[in-house]
Design a protein around this motif. Structure first.
Motif, PDB file in Angstrom:
ATOM      1  N   LEU A 186       7.869   0.958  -8.203  1.00 58.98           N
ATOM      2  CA  LEU A 186       8.400   0.980  -6.842  1.00 58.98           C
ATOM      3  C   LEU A 186       8.103  -0.329  -6.130  1.00 58.98           C
ATOM      4  O   LEU A 186       7.146  -1.034  -6.447  1.00 58.98           O
ATOM      5  CB  LEU A 186       7.792   2.142  -6.055  1.00 58.98           C
ATOM      6  CG  LEU A 186       8.200   3.542  -6.523  1.00 58.98           C
ATOM      7  CD1 LEU A 186       7.438   4.599  -5.739  1.00 58.98           C
ATOM      8  CD2 LEU A 186       9.699   3.746  -6.360  1.00 58.98           C
ATOM      9  N   PHE A 187       8.932  -0.653  -5.128  1.00 55.22           N
ATOM     10  CA  PHE A 187       8.792  -1.931  -4.427  1.00 55.22           C
ATOM     11  C   PHE A 187       7.446  -2.044  -3.740  1.00 55.22           C
ATOM     12  O   PHE A 187       6.735  -3.036  -3.873  1.00 55.22           O
ATOM     13  CB  PHE A 187       9.930  -2.081  -3.406  1.00 55.22           C
ATOM     14  CG  PHE A 187       9.872  -3.380  -2.642  1.00 55.22           C
ATOM     15  CD1 PHE A 187       9.431  -3.400  -1.333  1.00 55.22           C
ATOM     16  CD2 PHE A 187      10.263  -4.568  -3.243  1.00 55.22           C
ATOM     17  CE1 PHE A 187       9.367  -4.594  -0.624  1.00 55.22           C
ATOM     18  CE2 PHE A 187      10.195  -5.768  -2.548  1.00 55.22           C
ATOM     19  CZ  PHE A 187       9.750  -5.773  -1.229  1.00 55.22           C
ATOM     20  N   SER A 188       7.082  -1.023  -2.956  1.00 54.80           N
ATOM     21  CA  SER A 188       5.794  -1.027  -2.255  1.00 54.80           C
ATOM     22  C   SER A 188       4.751  -0.355  -3.133  1.00 54.80           C
ATOM     23  O   SER A 188       4.230   0.709  -2.810  1.00 54.80           O
ATOM     24  CB  SER A 188       5.915  -0.326  -0.906  1.00 54.80           C
ATOM     25  OG  SER A 188       6.396   0.987  -1.096  1.00 54.80           O
ATOM     26  N   ALA A 189       4.448  -0.993  -4.267  1.00 56.76           N
ATOM     27  CA  ALA A 189       3.644  -0.335  -5.295  1.00 56.76           C
ATOM     28  C   ALA A 189       2.215  -0.052  -4.843  1.00 56.76           C
ATOM     29  O   ALA A 189       1.659   1.000  -5.134  1.00 56.76           O
ATOM     30  CB  ALA A 189       3.634  -1.188  -6.562  1.00 56.76           C
ATOM     31  N   THR A 190       1.595  -0.968  -4.120  1.00 53.62           N
ATOM     32  CA  THR A 190       0.176  -0.795  -3.803  1.00 53.62           C
ATOM     33  C   THR A 190      -0.069   0.421  -2.918  1.00 53.62           C
ATOM     34  O   THR A 190      -1.171   0.977  -2.924  1.00 53.62           O
ATOM     35  CB  THR A 190      -0.372  -2.051  -3.109  1.00 53.62           C
ATOM     36  OG1 THR A 190       0.454  -2.358  -1.961  1.00 53.62           O
ATOM     37  CG2 THR A 190      -0.366  -3.230  -4.056  1.00 53.62           C
ATOM     38  N   ARG A 191       0.936   0.882  -2.163  1.00 56.33           N
ATOM     39  CA  ARG A 191       0.751   2.071  -1.340  1.00 56.33           C
ATOM     40  C   ARG A 191       0.599   3.321  -2.190  1.00 56.33           C
ATOM     41  O   ARG A 191       0.041   4.314  -1.751  1.00 56.33           O
ATOM     42  CB  ARG A 191       1.943   2.235  -0.388  1.00 56.33           C
ATOM     43  CG  ARG A 191       2.081   1.099   0.625  1.00 56.33           C
ATOM     44  CD  ARG A 191       3.251   1.349   1.561  1.00 56.33           C
ATOM     45  NE  ARG A 191       3.413   0.265   2.519  1.00 56.33           N
ATOM     46  CZ  ARG A 191       4.391   0.222   3.421  1.00 56.33           C
ATOM     47  NH1 ARG A 191       5.262   1.206   3.487  1.00 56.33           N
ATOM     48  NH2 ARG A 191       4.483  -0.802   4.257  1.00 56.33           N
ATOM     49  N   ARG A 192       1.150   3.292  -3.399  1.00 52.93           N
ATOM     50  CA  ARG A 192       1.096   4.455  -4.282  1.00 52.93           C
ATOM     51  C   ARG A 192      -0.118   4.409  -5.206  1.00 52.93           C
ATOM     52  O   ARG A 192      -0.277   5.280  -6.054  1.00 52.93           O
ATOM     53  CB  ARG A 192       2.361   4.490  -5.146  1.00 52.93           C
ATOM     54  CG  ARG A 192       3.649   4.489  -4.327  1.00 52.93           C
ATOM     55  CD  ARG A 192       4.135   5.869  -4.095  1.00 52.93           C
ATOM     56  NE  ARG A 192       5.356   5.889  -3.282  1.00 52.93           N
ATOM     57  CZ  ARG A 192       6.117   6.950  -3.144  1.00 52.93           C
ATOM     58  NH1 ARG A 192       5.781   8.068  -3.741  1.00 52.93           N
ATOM     59  NH2 ARG A 192       7.186   6.914  -2.394  1.00 52.93           N
ATOM     60  N   ALA A 193      -0.946   3.391  -5.091  1.00 53.07           N
ATOM     61  CA  ALA A 193      -2.036   3.184  -6.045  1.00 53.07           C
ATOM     62  C   ALA A 193      -3.374   3.636  -5.478  1.00 53.07           C
ATOM     63  O   ALA A 193      -3.655   3.444  -4.297  1.00 53.07           O
ATOM     64  CB  ALA A 193      -2.123   1.707  -6.438  1.00 53.07           C
ATOM     65  N   ALA A 194      -4.162   4.220  -6.362  1.00 52.68           N
ATOM     66  CA  ALA A 194      -5.572   4.445  -6.040  1.00 52.68           C
ATOM     67  C   ALA A 194      -6.341   3.176  -6.382  1.00 52.68           C
ATOM     68  O   ALA A 194      -5.868   2.336  -7.150  1.00 52.68           O
ATOM     69  CB  ALA A 194      -6.107   5.628  -6.843  1.00 52.68           C
ATOM     70  N   ARG A 195      -7.510   3.032  -5.810  1.00 56.72           N
ATOM     71  CA  ARG A 195      -8.311   1.837  -6.054  1.00 56.72           C
ATOM     72  C   ARG A 195      -9.694   2.245  -6.549  1.00 56.72           C
ATOM     73  O   ARG A 195     -10.317   3.122  -5.974  1.00 56.72           O
ATOM     74  CB  ARG A 195      -8.434   0.986  -4.781  1.00 56.72           C
ATOM     75  CG  ARG A 195      -7.137   0.298  -4.376  1.00 56.72           C
ATOM     76  CD  ARG A 195      -7.238  -0.307  -2.973  1.00 56.72           C
ATOM     77  NE  ARG A 195      -6.088  -1.125  -2.621  1.00 56.72           N
ATOM     78  CZ  ARG A 195      -4.941  -0.644  -2.196  1.00 56.72           C
ATOM     79  NH1 ARG A 195      -4.785   0.675  -2.059  1.00 56.72           N
ATOM     80  NH2 ARG A 195      -3.938  -1.456  -1.894  1.00 56.72           N
ATOM     81  N   ILE A 196     -10.124   1.585  -7.619  1.00 61.15           N
ATOM     82  CA  ILE A 196     -11.462   1.812  -8.158  1.00 61.15           C
ATOM     83  C   ILE A 196     -12.265   0.535  -7.944  1.00 61.15           C
ATOM     84  O   ILE A 196     -11.910  -0.523  -8.490  1.00 61.15           O
ATOM     85  CB  ILE A 196     -11.423   2.164  -9.652  1.00 61.15           C
ATOM     86  CG1 ILE A 196     -10.637   3.467  -9.877  1.00 61.15           C
ATOM     87  CG2 ILE A 196     -12.836   2.302 -10.205  1.00 61.15           C
ATOM     88  CD1 ILE A 196     -10.501   3.841 -11.332  1.00 61.15           C
ATOM     89  N   LYS A 197     -13.295   0.629  -7.148  1.00 57.27           N
ATOM     90  CA  LYS A 197     -14.179  -0.515  -6.910  1.00 57.27           C
ATOM     91  C   LYS A 197     -15.318  -0.442  -7.927  1.00 57.27           C
ATOM     92  O   LYS A 197     -16.108   0.494  -7.927  1.00 57.27           O
ATOM     93  CB  LYS A 197     -14.721  -0.511  -5.482  1.00 57.27           C
ATOM     94  CG  LYS A 197     -15.493  -1.776  -5.123  1.00 57.27           C
ATOM     95  CD  LYS A 197     -15.868  -1.772  -3.650  1.00 57.27           C
ATOM     96  CE  LYS A 197     -16.659  -3.009  -3.277  1.00 57.27           C
ATOM     97  NZ  LYS A 197     -15.886  -4.247  -3.485  1.00 57.27           N
TER      98      LYS A 197
END
Length: 389
Positions: A186-197
């Motif tokens: 998707l174009f706005s990919a980072t909005r659909r992503a979880a983040r692991i720190k």
């Protein structure tokens, strides 16, 4: 002059004058009555408008009071949820094991290095009956352009999960996780992503997801392989890579010192040292303990190498030029000795944008996930049996 005075003067006035005076008084009285009527109308209108405004204000005050009560109820609910979340986090922290000590044990490192060197370049006993090798690149698919010019994207090489893991850049501490390929494209990919720190920053593009664990190279200090549990978000093990004076493994990718790879046989490490700085080295890793089981000096040169991966126990090294052209696999080293280098197929990748910063082989899908100058690419492989090459 008032009305009483006017009546007293009437007998003194002539008839015509009396008539004019009476007409004058009547006009004045009519004008006064008209003004009184206008005042009465205006007063009634103002009174009606004031009553309507008062009703409107009372309605607005009633609505504001209801909204205030609703906001108070939402605030109380949010406070209760935050309190419950804090209790759950405290509970999880008590249930998760403490992270293991990742300090460098020099004695242990020397012991691991000595054990690995004893088995260096020995014949490898295969764990599986995999006898396939790459014949050609069957298809190429460009997914999108995401992130920095260098990076890594991959799936779990040993599981059935459809999650996409993205390492943007060559040094960071946050991994993007997408539930499926569709969300990643998707174009706005980072909005659909979880983040692991991650607890420690990573360096290079040689990391790997294997069997529900993330294996990555720690940025600071000696080169450490960190094993990170993706389910519990905790470090479960770590190991200092027992190779002295390491140098970048690929001539065209100076940011990668250790390339972790997975195939049908398990977990591998691709690296280089000053002791044999012209060629690439290969090691077989135990995914549970991170111990090195065996090491090999390969005939594959580091110069102009941009990436590598392992297929059925055979190292495939991709080469390019400093002025980007077509990538090609022109060095293959089979640890089992069943595929002589001169009989391996010369595999060409389609002309690209720049240079591959990472190439991750998926043994389940028989395809390579590549990162090329910020573009995420899938190469689908055509396979053949080694004896048919």
């Amino acid at each position: 002059m008032g009305p009483c005075c006017c009546l007293l003067l009437l007998p003194l006035l002539a008839g015509a004058q009396q008539q004019q005076f009476m007409e004058y008084v009547e006009r004045r009285l009519a004008l006064l009555e008209e003004r009184i009527a206008q005042w009465h109308d205006q007063s009634s209108r103002y009174s009606t408008e004031l009553r309507d405004f008062k009703n409107q204000v009372l309605g607005m005050l009633e609505t504001a009071e209801k909204e205030r009560e609703a906001l108070r109820a939402e605030a109380e609910g949010a406070a209760a949820r935050v309190d419950r979340l804090e209790r759950e986090v405290d509970y999880l922290e008590t249930q998760n094991p403490a992270p293991p000590c990742v300090e460098v044990d020099e004695v242990l490192v020397e012991k691991q290095a000595a054990t690995a060197k004893q088995r260096k370049n020995e014949k490898y006993n295969k764990l599986t009956d995999c006898s396939d090798t790459i014949a050609s690149v069957r298809a190429m698919k460009i997914l999108k352009r995401f992130g920095s010019s260098a990076g890594l994207w991959t799936k779990d090489a040993a599981g059935s999960s459809e999650k996409i893991y993205v390492f943007d850049g060559t040094a960071n501490d946050t991994v993007f996780v997408f539930p499926r390929m569709r969300e990643f494209t998707l174009f706005s990919a980072t909005r659909r992503a979880a983040r692991i720190k991650l607890p420690y920053p990573w360096v290079g593009t040689g990391h790997l997801v294997y069997g529900g664990f993330l294996y990555y190279i720690r940025q600071q200090g000696p080169f450490q392989v960190i094993k990170f549990d993706l389910a519990n978000k905790t470090v479960v093990d770590s190991s200092v890579f027992p190779a002295e004076e390491q140098i970048p493994v690929f001539g065209l990718s100076p940011f990668t010192y250790i390339e972790l790879a997975a195939d049908e046989e398990g977990l591998w490490a691709i690296y280089a040292t000053k002791e044999n700085e012209k060629n690439i080295c290969l090691a077989k890793l135990d995914p549970d303990s991170l111990d090195i089981e065996q090491m090999w000096d390969t005939p594959c040169p580091r110069e102009n190498a941009e990436g590598a991966f392992v297929v059925c126990g055979a190292l495939h090294v991709a080469y390019n030029t400093r002025l980007p052209s077509r990538s090609r696999v022109q060095c293959v080293f089979d640890v089992s000795g069943t595929l002589p280098p001169e009989e391996a197929s010369l595999v060409y990748f389609p002309k690209r944008y720049g240079s591959h910063s990472s190439m991750k082989y998926s043994p389940r899908e028989r395809q390579v996930y590549a990162w090329d100058d910020g573009y995420q690419i899938i190469y689908r492989m055509e396979m053949k049996k080694k004896l048919e090459v």
